[in-house]
Write a protein that holds these residues in place. Structure first.
Motif, short mmCIF file in Angstrom:
data_model
loop_
_atom_site.label_atom_id
_atom_site.label_comp_id
_atom_site.label_asym_id
_atom_site.label_seq_id
_atom_site.Cartn_x
_atom_site.Cartn_y
_atom_site.Cartn_z
N LEU A 1 0.94 -1.21 -0.36
CA LEU A 1 0.08 0.33 -0.36
C LEU A 1 1.13 1.32 -0.25
O LEU A 1 1.05 2.15 -0.60
CB LEU A 1 -1.22 -0.17 1.27
N LEU A 2 1.95 1.11 1.03
CA LEU A 2 2.83 2.45 1.08
C LEU A 2 3.47 2.54 -0.43
O LEU A 2 4.13 3.94 -1.26
CB LEU A 2 4.09 2.40 2.27
N CYS A 3 3.51 1.75 -1.36
CA CYS A 3 4.44 1.57 -2.46
C CYS A 3 3.33 2.26 -3.79
O CYS A 3 3.84 2.84 -4.31
CB CYS A 3 5.25 0.56 -2.50
N SER A 4 2.20 1.86 -3.25
CA SER A 4 1.19 2.04 -4.07
C SER A 4 0.99 3.50 -4.48
O SER A 4 0.46 4.25 -4.98
CB SER A 4 -0.14 1.85 -3.77
N VAL A 5 0.90 4.40 -3.00
CA VAL A 5 0.64 5.49 -2.66
C VAL A 5 1.76 6.63 -2.99
O VAL A 5 1.35 7.16 -3.84
CB VAL A 5 0.57 5.46 -0.79
N ASP A 6 3.08 6.12 -2.86
CA ASP A 6 4.32 6.44 -3.81
C ASP A 6 4.30 6.77 -5.02
O ASP A 6 4.91 7.84 -5.17
CB ASP A 6 5.24 6.11 -2.54
N GLU A 7 3.83 5.52 -5.39
CA GLU A 7 4.58 6.10 -7.34
C GLU A 7 2.57 6.30 -7.96
O GLU A 7 3.21 7.28 -8.22
CB GLU A 7 3.68 4.33 -7.69
N ALA A 8 1.95 7.06 -6.93
CA ALA A 8 0.35 7.75 -7.36
C ALA A 8 0.96 9.08 -7.15
O ALA A 8 0.21 10.03 -8.01
CB ALA A 8 -0.74 6.96 -6.46
N GLN A 9 1.28 9.64 -6.00
CA GLN A 9 1.92 10.66 -5.81
C GLN A 9 2.87 11.09 -6.73
O GLN A 9 2.94 12.44 -7.65
CB GLN A 9 2.52 10.76 -4.36
N ASN A 10 3.91 10.54 -7.26
CA ASN A 10 4.79 10.19 -8.34
C ASN A 10 4.38 10.34 -9.59
O ASN A 10 4.61 11.51 -10.64
CB ASN A 10 6.05 9.88 -8.24
N ASN A 11 3.10 9.35 -9.83
CA ASN A 11 1.82 9.76 -11.43
C ASN A 11 1.20 11.21 -11.31
O ASN A 11 1.58 11.68 -12.09
CB ASN A 11 1.18 8.55 -11.19
N GLY A 12 1.24 11.43 -10.43
CA GLY A 12 0.68 12.81 -10.00
C GLY A 12 1.78 14.09 -10.33
O GLY A 12 1.01 14.72 -11.07
N PHE A 13 2.40 13.27 -9.86
CA PHE A 13 3.44 14.88 -10.19
C PHE A 13 3.92 15.08 -11.57
O PHE A 13 3.65 15.96 -11.86
CB PHE A 13 4.99 14.42 -9.56
N VAL A 14 4.34 13.93 -11.87
CA VAL A 14 4.39 13.27 -13.47
C VAL A 14 3.00 13.87 -14.27
O VAL A 14 3.36 14.95 -15.52
CB VAL A 14 4.08 12.46 -14.00
N LEU A 15 1.79 13.78 -13.91
CA LEU A 15 0.75 14.27 -15.09
C LEU A 15 0.18 15.59 -14.49
O LEU A 15 0.33 16.88 -15.26
CB LEU A 15 -0.59 14.23 -14.05
N ASP A 16 0.91 16.67 -13.11
CA ASP A 16 0.40 18.03 -13.12
C ASP A 16 1.84 18.64 -14.12
O ASP A 16 2.02 19.53 -14.78
CB ASP A 16 1.09 18.31 -12.13
N ALA A 17 3.24 17.91 -14.40
CA ALA A 17 4.12 18.54 -15.69
C ALA A 17 3.84 18.41 -16.50
O ALA A 17 3.86 19.50 -17.28
CB ALA A 17 5.58 17.35 -15.13
N TYR A 18 2.97 17.58 -17.05
CA TYR A 18 2.82 16.89 -17.88
C TYR A 18 1.33 17.92 -18.97
O TYR A 18 1.63 19.33 -19.87
CB TYR A 18 2.49 16.19 -18.69
N LYS A 19 0.25 18.23 -17.95
CA LYS A 19 -0.35 19.94 -18.14
C LYS A 19 0.21 20.86 -18.05
O LYS A 19 -0.13 21.51 -18.88
CB LYS A 19 -1.04 19.71 -16.86
N ILE A 20 1.37 21.14 -17.00
CA ILE A 20 1.58 22.32 -17.33
C ILE A 20 2.82 22.64 -18.58
O ILE A 20 2.36 23.82 -18.90
CB ILE A 20 2.91 22.58 -16.07
N GLY A 21 2.98 21.13 -19.26
CA GLY A 21 3.94 22.23 -20.61
C GLY A 21 3.10 21.43 -21.37
O GLY A 21 3.65 22.94 -22.39
N SER A 22 2.11 21.46 -21.37
CA SER A 22 0.97 21.18 -22.54
C SER A 22 0.54 22.56 -23.00
O SER A 22 0.79 23.22 -23.83
CB SER A 22 -0.27 20.57 -22.11
N ASN A 23 0.40 23.30 -21.17
CA ASN A 23 -0.29 24.75 -21.32
C ASN A 23 0.37 25.66 -21.74
O ASN A 23 0.49 26.92 -22.76
CB ASN A 23 -1.48 25.53 -19.93
N THR A 24 2.06 25.70 -21.76
CA THR A 24 2.76 26.53 -21.49
C THR A 24 2.94 26.31 -22.75
O THR A 24 3.35 27.97 -23.90
CB THR A 24 3.75 26.05 -21.42
N LEU A 25 3.12 24.47 -24.09
CA LEU A 25 3.40 24.68 -25.48
C LEU A 25 2.40 25.67 -25.82
O LEU A 25 2.90 26.47 -27.13
CB LEU A 25 3.80 24.04 -25.89
#
Length: 446
Positions: free
Chosen positions: A311-335
């Motif tokens: 469970l802890l690994c899944s939570v950590d992975e989900a948080q990291n995926n959320g950071f990656v998704l946020d980065a994608y959104k920011i990059g897409s909007n900026t472009l």
């Protein structure tokens, strides 16, 4: 602890050299006289005590102090320093110390807190004390117990915590006691829980830790400390933080239980072996049954621990995926914003590139035409020049060869008789003499 207490840590603090001089310290321990009496002596004495107090409190990690504490800690033999009340007043006047109660209510020393203290609390407190002292004599002993916070010592201790403790624990949520043990493991000296509390309040003002409080026995205390992963993260402790914290606590408890079970299993196994040696088989079987029960319990706890770690690994992975998704959104909007502002669209780009290709083709054709016309003219001129240089070279070489032959070869003079004799000596095979040779012989004979 003070030097008079005989504490082991107190002996490590280095007092000034004059501390052993009875005559000098007698003057230092006496009350301050008016500054107008001797300005230099007054200032030197004030500087001595201010530096000594700051160094002493910093050495022992005690940002919180009272006048009574200083008098007891800085005793020399059985003599108390009688001048510290003046030193504390001077530190307060220069804003080097703050009241503990005031700091606890407003650690950031904001304008709002200043207005509340200046317009509400201080006037009410002053009125209360005036009324009280008009009825009852002022309690000088109580004034010595008022607690203060030395701001320089507080900032120094916070700097140590921020440098040595926080980086290794980034992204963690821990109890107050766990944070205190962490500071202790990093060899950061903090005198009491109250001193650690004011340090955490100051760090919270610096926006480097988040705090959650609890009310226990009517006293507001720090319960949880959140250390963000990076600067700028949210310092509020959310439900998700609590859930992850509970999982981590359960994980730690299960690890401790598994260690204890392994010790019990090993103990029962040894007991069974011991009784087997003593030929006490029934007692040995009892310990074996107990060992089997412990092993089953150990297996269940191991499975639970594995699930929690998953469970802890899944939570950590989900948080990291959320950071990656946020980065994608920011990059897409900026472009998108950059493309919109610069007018970069497919039709525009294709049209511009077509114009560029046409222009380049025209330029290339012009260059080819100019290069061919110039090249023909240049080749003709070059051929004429080369022919001229070759003729000059041939004339020069022929002239040079003639001069060399005429200058270097010696002149040979042969008479007619010598020529006839040389021809007579020649041997010629029959039938091999050419007509030219016959004519030459006739000429000679005639």
């Amino acid at each position: 602890m003070g030097p008079a207490s005989g504490d082991k840590d107190a002996s490590q603090f280095k007092f000034p050299e004059c501390w052993k001089d009875n005559a000098v310290m007698l003057q230092k321990f006496s009350m301050f006289r008016s500054r107008n009496w001797d300005t230099q002596e007054y200032d030197e004495k004030m500087i001595f005590w201010r530096e000594l107090i700051a160094n002493y409190l910093k050495f022992f990690g005690r940002p919180v102090f009272s006048l009574r504490d200083l008098q007891l800690q800085l005793m020399r033999g059985d003599r108390l320093p009688a001048c510290l009340d003046t030193v504390v007043l001077e530190l307060q006047r220069e804003k080097q110390i703050r009241s503990y109660s005031e700091f606890e209510q407003d650690p950031a020393n904001s304008w709002r807190g200043w207005l509340v203290n200046s317009l509400v609390k201080r006037p009410l407190t002053w009125s209360w004390y005036k009324l009280k002292h008009s009825i009852v004599a002022e309690d000088l002993e109580a004034s010595t117990l008022v607690e203060w916070i030395h701001l320089d010592v507080l900032n120094s201790t916070c700097d140590l915590i921020q440098k040595n403790v926080l980086p290794d624990s980034a992204g963690k949520l821990m109890h107050f006691e766990a944070f205190k043990n962490l500071c202790k493991s990093q060899q950061i000296r903090i005198h009491s829980d109250k001193d650690l509390c004011v340090c955490l309040l100051a760090l919270n003002v610096r926006q480097v830790v988040g705090l959650e409080f609890k009310i226990e026995k009517g006293i507001r205390q720090i319960h949880l400390v959140k250390i963000p992963k990076k600067q700028g993260d949210d310092l509020n402790i959310s439900k998700e933080d609590h859930a992850v914290h509970n999982l981590q606590n359960t994980q730690a408890q299960l690890l401790k239980q598994l260690e204890d079970l392994e010790e019990d299993i090993k103990l029962n196994d040894n007991k069974a072996r011991q009784y087997m040696v003593e030929n006490k088989r029934q007692i040995a079987k009892t310990y074996l049954r107990k060992r089997h029960l412990l092993e089953k319990n150990h297996e269940r706890r191991s499975i639970a621990l594995h699930n929690i770690e998953s469970l802890l690994c899944s939570v950590d992975e989900a948080q990291n995926n959320g950071f990656v998704l946020d980065a994608y959104k920011i990059g897409s909007n900026t472009l998108k914003k950059v493309l919109s502002e610069s007018g970069l669209k497919y039709d525009n780009v294709d049209e511009v590139l077509a114009d560029v290709r046409d222009t380049l083709d025209q330029h290339r054709e012009v260059q080819d035409v100019m290069a061919n016309s110039v090249q023909v003219e240049d080749v003709t001129q070059e051929e004429d020049q080369l022919e001229k240089e070759l003729r000059e070279l041939c004339v020069a070489e022929y002239t040079t060869a003639t001069l060399i032959n005429n200058n270097e070869k010696p002149e040979i003079l042969i008479t007619d008789e010598e020529m006839i004799a040389m021809l007579a000596d020649l041997e010629v095979e029959d039938g091999t003499v050419s007509q030219a040779s016959t004519r030459t012989q006739k000429i000679v004979e005639s």
